[in-house]
Design a protein around this motif. Structure first.
Motif, short mmCIF file in Angstrom:
data_model
loop_
_atom_site.label_atom_id
_atom_site.label_comp_id
_atom_site.label_asym_id
_atom_site.label_seq_id
_atom_site.Cartn_x
_atom_site.Cartn_y
_atom_site.Cartn_z
N UNK A 16 0.83 -1.21 0.00
CA UNK A 16 0.00 0.00 0.00
C UNK A 16 0.86 1.26 0.00
N UNK A 17 1.99 1.23 0.71
CA UNK A 17 2.90 2.36 0.73
C UNK A 17 3.48 2.61 -0.65
N UNK A 18 3.88 1.55 -1.35
CA UNK A 18 4.41 1.69 -2.70
C UNK A 18 3.35 2.26 -3.66
N UNK A 19 2.13 1.80 -3.52
CA UNK A 19 1.05 2.31 -4.37
C UNK A 19 0.81 3.80 -4.12
N UNK A 20 0.83 4.19 -2.85
CA UNK A 20 0.62 5.60 -2.52
C UNK A 20 1.76 6.46 -3.07
N UNK A 21 2.99 5.99 -2.94
CA UNK A 21 4.14 6.74 -3.45
C UNK A 21 4.08 6.87 -4.97
N UNK A 22 3.62 5.82 -5.64
CA UNK A 22 3.50 5.86 -7.10
C UNK A 22 2.47 6.92 -7.52
N UNK A 23 1.38 7.03 -6.77
CA UNK A 23 0.36 8.02 -7.07
C UNK A 23 0.85 9.44 -6.77
N UNK A 24 1.64 9.59 -5.72
CA UNK A 24 2.10 10.91 -5.30
C UNK A 24 3.22 11.44 -6.17
N UNK A 25 4.03 10.57 -6.72
CA UNK A 25 5.20 11.00 -7.46
C UNK A 25 6.37 11.19 -6.51
N UNK A 26 7.49 11.59 -7.05
CA UNK A 26 8.72 11.69 -6.28
C UNK A 26 8.66 12.77 -5.21
N UNK A 27 7.87 13.82 -5.42
CA UNK A 27 7.84 14.95 -4.50
C UNK A 27 6.78 14.82 -3.41
N UNK A 28 6.00 13.76 -3.40
CA UNK A 28 4.96 13.63 -2.39
C UNK A 28 3.70 14.38 -2.79
N UNK A 29 2.67 14.29 -1.98
CA UNK A 29 1.38 14.85 -2.36
C UNK A 29 1.39 16.37 -2.41
N UNK A 30 2.23 17.04 -1.61
CA UNK A 30 2.25 18.50 -1.64
C UNK A 30 2.94 19.03 -2.89
N UNK A 31 3.87 18.26 -3.43
CA UNK A 31 4.61 18.72 -4.59
C UNK A 31 4.15 18.05 -5.87
N UNK A 32 2.96 17.53 -5.89
CA UNK A 32 2.45 16.75 -7.01
C UNK A 32 2.44 17.53 -8.33
N UNK A 33 2.24 18.82 -8.27
CA UNK A 33 2.13 19.62 -9.48
C UNK A 33 3.49 19.89 -10.12
N UNK A 34 4.56 19.58 -9.43
CA UNK A 34 5.89 19.83 -9.98
C UNK A 34 6.39 21.23 -9.66
N UNK A 35 5.61 22.03 -8.97
CA UNK A 35 6.03 23.37 -8.60
C UNK A 35 6.89 23.32 -7.34
N UNK A 36 7.67 24.37 -7.15
CA UNK A 36 8.50 24.47 -5.95
C UNK A 36 7.62 24.72 -4.73
N UNK A 37 8.02 24.16 -3.59
CA UNK A 37 7.32 24.44 -2.34
C UNK A 37 7.74 25.83 -1.87
N UNK A 38 7.00 26.36 -0.90
CA UNK A 38 7.35 27.67 -0.37
C UNK A 38 8.72 27.64 0.29
N UNK A 39 9.05 26.55 0.97
CA UNK A 39 10.37 26.42 1.58
C UNK A 39 11.45 26.48 0.50
N UNK A 40 11.24 25.77 -0.59
CA UNK A 40 12.21 25.78 -1.69
C UNK A 40 12.33 27.18 -2.30
N UNK A 41 11.21 27.87 -2.43
CA UNK A 41 11.24 29.24 -2.97
C UNK A 41 12.02 30.17 -2.06
N UNK A 42 11.79 30.06 -0.76
CA UNK A 42 12.50 30.91 0.21
C UNK A 42 13.99 30.62 0.17
N UNK A 43 14.36 29.34 0.19
CA UNK A 43 15.78 28.99 0.15
C UNK A 43 16.43 29.45 -1.15
N UNK A 44 15.74 29.28 -2.26
CA UNK A 44 16.27 29.72 -3.54
C UNK A 44 16.47 31.24 -3.55
N UNK A 45 15.51 31.95 -2.98
CA UNK A 45 15.62 33.42 -2.92
C UNK A 45 16.84 33.82 -2.09
#
Length: 106
Positions: A16-45
C-alpha cells in the motif's frame, strides 16, 4: 499501526505504501504539481539574493505563514541567521534572514 502489532501485515503495508508513493510522485502529495514548495522558494531566494524578509516572502511568493516556513527550514537542519534592520525611509524595524552570517552582524 496494525503492522507493528501484527507482523503478518507488513507485506500488505509495504504494498500500500508503494502504491501511494506511485500516485504521489517523487515529491509527495504537496509537490504533485511539480512546482517548488514555499520552503524551496524561500531557500532559492536567499541563495540568489543573499537574504529574505517576511515582506519579500509574502509579496514575491504569497507566503502567509513565514515563520512556520522558517521553522520548516530549521527542521531540515539548515541554520538561518536573523539580522534586525531599520527601513531607511519609514524607520520601521524588520528582520532579514541569511544562510551565512552577514559581515555586519553583531
Amino acid at each position: 499501526m496494525a503492522a507493528v502489532k501484527d507482523p503478518s501485515q507488513i507485506p500488505q503495508y509495504k504494498l500500500l505504501t508503494q502504491q501511494a508513493e506511485a500516485l504521489e510522485g517523487a515529491r509527495g502529495w504537496k509537490g504533485k504539481s511539480g512546482k517548488m514548495t514555499q520552503v524551496e522558494k524561500i531557500l532559492n531566494h536567499i541563495k540568489t539574493a543573499g537574504s529574505i524578509s517576511q515582506r519579500e516572502a509574502m509579496l514575491d511568493y504569497g507566503v502567509q505563514s513565514f515563520h512556520r516556513r522558517l521553522s520548516d527550514i530549521r527542521e531540515r537542519g539548515i541554520k538561518l541567521y536573523p539580522q534586525s534592520k531599520k527601513h531607511p525611509t519609514t524607520g520601521q524595524e524588520y528582520t532579514r534572514y541569511y544562510l551565512n552570517p552577514p559581515a555586519d552582524c553583531v
